[in-house]
Scaffold this motif. Structure first.
Motif, PDB file in Angstrom:
ATOM      1  N   CYS A  75       0.828  -1.213   0.000  1.00 57.09           N
ATOM      2  CA  CYS A  75       0.000   0.000   0.000  1.00 57.09           C
ATOM      3  C   CYS A  75       0.863   1.265   0.000  1.00 57.09           C
ATOM      4  O   CYS A  75       0.515   2.241  -0.671  1.00 57.09           O
ATOM      5  CB  CYS A  75      -0.964  -0.013   1.181  1.00 57.09           C
ATOM      6  SG  CYS A  75      -2.310  -1.207   0.982  1.00 57.09           S
ATOM      7  N   CYS A 125      -1.872   3.591  -1.860  1.00 55.56           N
ATOM      8  CA  CYS A 125      -3.286   3.231  -1.840  1.00 55.56           C
ATOM      9  C   CYS A 125      -3.687   2.759  -0.452  1.00 55.56           C
ATOM     10  O   CYS A 125      -2.835   2.559   0.416  1.00 55.56           O
ATOM     11  CB  CYS A 125      -3.581   2.133  -2.868  1.00 55.56           C
ATOM     12  SG  CYS A 125      -2.893   0.518  -2.450  1.00 55.56           S
ATOM     13  N   GLU A 126      -4.965   2.592  -0.264  1.00 51.83           N
ATOM     14  CA  GLU A 126      -5.502   2.052   0.975  1.00 51.83           C
ATOM     15  C   GLU A 126      -5.742   0.555   0.798  1.00 51.83           C
ATOM     16  O   GLU A 126      -5.903   0.076  -0.329  1.00 51.83           O
ATOM     17  CB  GLU A 126      -6.817   2.752   1.335  1.00 51.83           C
ATOM     18  CG  GLU A 126      -6.664   4.217   1.658  1.00 51.83           C
ATOM     19  CD  GLU A 126      -5.813   4.471   2.886  1.00 51.83           C
ATOM     20  OE1 GLU A 126      -5.898   3.675   3.850  1.00 51.83           O
ATOM     21  OE2 GLU A 126      -5.068   5.463   2.881  1.00 51.83           O
ATOM     22  N   VAL A 127      -5.808  -0.165   1.901  1.00 47.58           N
ATOM     23  CA  VAL A 127      -6.045  -1.605   1.863  1.00 47.58           C
ATOM     24  C   VAL A 127      -7.321  -1.919   1.085  1.00 47.58           C
ATOM     25  O   VAL A 127      -7.360  -2.849   0.278  1.00 47.58           O
ATOM     26  CB  VAL A 127      -6.109  -2.193   3.286  1.00 47.58           C
ATOM     27  CG1 VAL A 127      -6.501  -3.655   3.250  1.00 47.58           C
ATOM     28  CG2 VAL A 127      -4.779  -2.003   4.007  1.00 47.58           C
TER      29      VAL A 127
END
Length: 77
Positions: free
Chosen positions: A60, A65-67
């Motif tokens: 991530c 990015c987010e999970v």
């Protein structure tokens, strides 16, 4: 008895989409996060049975990015 390898977990890994959106290859990601290309490929192709939180965090970070952008729930069946 172990579950079949093709078992539907209800989780989809969007690694391929995120790599494409960022113009990054699996090889580049592998070097950034210190995870083998083989292991990333297993994850990318939805064959992973588990992932370490440290690996998830590193991916991530590298992809910014987010999970929830990487792993999404899908309807089973």
């Amino acid at each position: 008895m172990a579950p079949a390898e093709s078992e539907d977990t209800g989780i989809l890994c969007r690694l391929d989409d995120l790599l494409a959106a960022r113009g990054m290859t699996l090889t580049q990601l592998s070097k950034l996060v210190g995870v083998s290309i083989v292991n990333l490929s297993v994850l990318k192709n939805d064959r992973a049975r588990a992932i370490r939180f440290s690996t998830l965090h590193a991916i991530c970070d590298a992809l910014d990015c987010e999970v929830g952008e990487l792993l999404v729930r899908t309807p089973r069946g």
